[in-house]
Design an enzyme around this catalytic site. Structure first.
Site, PDB file in Angstrom:
ATOM      1  N   CYS A   2      64.455  20.646  88.492  1.00  0.00           N
ATOM      2  CA  CYS A   2      65.662  21.396  88.150  1.00  0.00           C
ATOM      3  C   CYS A   2      66.853  20.438  88.093  1.00  0.00           C
ATOM      4  O   CYS A   2      66.978  19.541  88.916  1.00  0.00           O
ATOM      5  CB  CYS A   2      66.001  22.514  89.123  1.00  0.00           C
ATOM      6  SG  CYS A   2      64.709  23.730  89.295  1.00  0.00           S
ATOM      7  N   GLU A 484      46.113   4.113  85.789  1.00  0.00           N
ATOM      8  CA  GLU A 484      47.410   4.374  85.170  1.00  0.00           C
ATOM      9  C   GLU A 484      47.238   4.748  83.686  1.00  0.00           C
ATOM     10  O   GLU A 484      47.897   5.657  83.185  1.00  0.00           O
ATOM     11  CB  GLU A 484      48.308   3.136  85.349  1.00  0.00           C
ATOM     12  CG  GLU A 484      49.674   3.189  84.700  1.00  0.00           C
ATOM     13  CD  GLU A 484      50.558   4.354  85.150  1.00  0.00           C
ATOM     14  OE1 GLU A 484      50.210   5.072  86.095  1.00  0.00           O
ATOM     15  OE2 GLU A 484      51.592   4.564  84.503  1.00  0.00           O
ATOM     16  N   HIS A 507      27.661   5.523  89.598  1.00  0.00           N
ATOM     17  CA  HIS A 507      27.407   6.470  90.694  1.00  0.00           C
ATOM     18  C   HIS A 507      27.788   7.896  90.294  1.00  0.00           C
ATOM     19  O   HIS A 507      28.015   8.737  91.149  1.00  0.00           O
ATOM     20  CB  HIS A 507      28.169   6.029  91.947  1.00  0.00           C
ATOM     21  CG  HIS A 507      27.755   4.671  92.418  1.00  0.00           C
ATOM     22  ND1 HIS A 507      26.581   4.444  93.092  1.00  0.00           N
ATOM     23  CD2 HIS A 507      28.332   3.454  92.248  1.00  0.00           C
ATOM     24  CE1 HIS A 507      26.456   3.147  93.337  1.00  0.00           C
ATOM     25  NE2 HIS A 507      27.512   2.526  92.832  1.00  0.00           N
TER      26      HIS A 507
END
Ligand code: M6R
Length: 611
Positions: A2, A484, A507
């Site tokens: 906000c 990222e 895995h």
């Protein structure tokens, strides 16, 4: 989350407020509203962007020299016209805008309903204006005193602005846990969540502290604590320039910020290093040199992209300063009853310096005696102020919601920090440090070069823009880069993407690989390249499509990859500063091709000031 703007003075308030809300829209953009005071209180509010509000208000009267505005990121109550701020008291005289969360809103609401108040929204905010109204009616107090008494009852975080029809020459503002800046003009004052709505009018600002309120009139400003102690505020002079917060000819802030990185990385290290003398000067470190030298471990707390920068720092600090590092999600750390002692150093990383979880994590660590070192971009924000010491990244304002230049600036500072501690501990030889520093000095030019692959990256984006999933793989220093890259893609293009340590793929995630799965592999020159080549082969054996980020001149990876993007060669520990660039561009182009709003992706906000 906000954005709030307030104005009192001699100018027309509405254009100042609207322009301010547009600058703050990165903080939330699901609805917007204004309240204007000119004999009567006019309130206009609308679900949607600030531009929707502007269109809605176009034919309405707006003349007033006192007013306030709000751009919302919904917490309590879905985005809608009725839940948009400002909220009004039942007598129609008082109006409030709020950034934060009133945690005890339901008990206050219950009490207010019992006392005959009628609610017109589903927000937590509305309880506060009813409470202020109730106090005024019950006690006949002044406006500021009623607000102060009401705030004593509130649990939670807030930055609020309140105006009243009965006090047409006054604005009341207050904060706790949500940022608020007051611009000091001549015969006028500006209030905002950050300085961007203010800088074209005045460079003199006051950063309101937690639990302080301001009673603002055209020609006077009184700041006091919520406990009624008058304060003597410090006026800061801002260095921010208007062009820093404008798009400067780029189509989007994100693209501008990606292209600013040669400059922002340079600015992060400017005046802090000299490769010829093997010098690193991080002034924030001076007082805590012994503490860092003797640290038995370093904790890093952060969220999102800043957490990824923290992971790069783990490799850097362990490699060069030989201190064990633990990197924590601030949101988990704060609720985990972590073991922290006075010997610990906690590094908090944050672009905004306002992230609620990071702030709470450092408050917790501080209460247990740890030393806090804050690495933040926004000058004067809450985290630097709550830290014992720190370093600003000096990346300049980052407005695109997806963090780009803040990440590379954070990594730059963390690199300097790791090397500096290593130097002080005698863990890095001076000649090696000189080599490393000159490699770092060369990074801005190499980022410039990495940006030249834009057209190739755009072509790759065209090929994969309709993919449903992406896998990003990296190892060592490139593992956080993979995380990222995946975060950038998912947050702006809404394509599901996962970042993984390349060897961990077998895995589980390897089951996802088929001919439709683009796999972005950061496979640059370094100690672990042979290993990652094996991982690429594992993907190829399952018909996965490889997009590889490689070092200039690479021949090996090129033989296996379907698409190759080159970056210049550098020291292994500095590769994240270069390898991140093509991944930012790839996400940007894919998102644009999918018609997404890259600067304001859905459901997100730039600074997450609620937990
Ligand atoms: O301001 P901060 O660095 O503390 O913000 C942390 C995250 O909210 C932020 O990095 C977020 O993940 C970005 N949208 C990522 O691009």
């Amino acid at each position: 989350m906000c954005g709030i703007v307030g104005y009192i003075g001699f100018r027309e308030a509405y254009p100042i407020i609207i322009k301010g809300l547009q600058r703050l829209e990165y903080r939330g953009y699901d609805s917007a509203g204004v309240a204007l005071l000119n004999g009567e209180m006019r309130i206009y509010k609308k679900q949607g962007k600030v531009s929707d509000l502007e269109a809605f208000v176009a034919d309405q009267p707006t003349s007033a020299t006192v007013g306030m505005g709000h751009t919302r990121w919904a917490t309590h109550g879905a985005p809608s016209d009725r839940n948009s701020h400002p909220h009004t008291s039942n007598n129609g005289k008082l109006s409030i805008i709020h950034n934060g969360i009133i945690e005890n809103y339901s008990s206050i609401k219950e009490e207010m309903i019992k006392r005959g108040h009628v609610f017109n929204s589903d927000t937590d905010t509305e309880v506060l204006i009813h409470l202020i109204e109730d106090i005024q009616e019950k006690t006949n107090q002044t406006l500021d005193e009623s607000v102060r008494i009401a705030l004593k009852e509130v649990v939670g975080a807030y930055a609020i602005v309140v105006i009243s029809k009965d006090h047409p020459d006054e604005i009341i503002a207050a904060r706790k846990g949500s940022p608020m800046v007051i611009g000091v003009g001549e015969g006028e004052y500006f209030i905002a969540s950050d300085a961007s709505p203010i800088i074209e009018y005045t460079k003199n600002v006051i950063f309101l502290n937690d639990s302080e309120m301001a009673i603002v009139k055209r020609d006077s400003l009184v700041i006091k604590t919520i406990d009624n102690v008058v304060q003597d505020p410090y006026i800061h002079e801002l260095e921010l320039q208007l062009e820093m917060i404008e798009k400067g000819g780029y189509e989007h802030f994100m693209l501008k910020e990606i292209y600013e990185q040669p400059r922002s990385i340079y600015d992060s290290m400017r005046g802090r290093i000299n490769s010829k003398d093997g010098f690193i000067g991080l002034s924030g470190l001076n007082e805590y040199e012994e503490k860092f030298k003797n640290a038995e471990r370093i904790l890093i707390v952060a969220c999102g992209t800043s957490w990824h920068a923290g992971l790069v720092a783990e490799y850097l600090i362990e490699d060069y300063a030989r201190i064990p590092v633990e990197v924590e999600y601030a949101s988990e750390f704060r609720y985990r009853n972590p073991i922290i002692t006075e010997k610990d150093i906690v590094i908090a990383i944050s672009q905004s310096g306002e992230t609620a979880d990071s702030l709470a994590a450092i408050e917790l660590a501080k209460s247990k005696g740890a030393t806090i070192f804050g690495i933040c971009n926004v000058v004067g924000s809450s985290i630097p102020r709550a830290s014992n010491a720190g370093a600003y990244t000096h990346a300049g304002p980052e407005i695109g919601v997806a963090s780009t230049k803040a990440f590379t600036a954070q990594v730059t500072i963390l690199t300097l920090l790791a090397w500096s501690i290593g130097q002080k501990k005698g863990a890095i030889k001076k000649t090696r440090l000189m080599e490393l520093l000159s490699a770092l000095e060369a990074i801005p030019a190499k980022v410039e070069k990495a940006l030249q692959s834009n057209d190739e990256i755009k072509a790759i984006a065209e090929r994969f823009k309709d993919a449903h999933n992406f896998l990003y793989l990296g190892r060592g220093y490139n593992f956080p880069v993979a995380l990222e890259g995946a975060l950038k893609l998912k947050e702006i293009s809404y394509i599901h993407a996962e970042g993984y340590p390349a060897a961990e793929m077998k895995h589980g995630p390897i089951a996802l690989i088929d001919e439709n799965m683009p796999v972005v592999v950061v496979a640059t020159k370094g100690t672990i390249l042979e290993k990652i080549i094996s991982n690429i082969q594992e993907v190829k054996a399952r018909k996965g499509v490889i997009i590889a980020i490689v070092t200039e001149g690479d021949v090996e990876v090129r033989k296996m990859a379907d698409y190759v993007i080159e970056i210049p060669e550098t020291e292994e520990c500095l590769v994240p500063l270069l390898a991140t660039i093509p991944l930012q561009l790839l996400s940007y182009h894919i998102a644009i091709m999918r018609g997404c709003n890259v600067d304001q992706p859905r459901n997100l906000a730039k600074s997450v000031t609620v937990e």
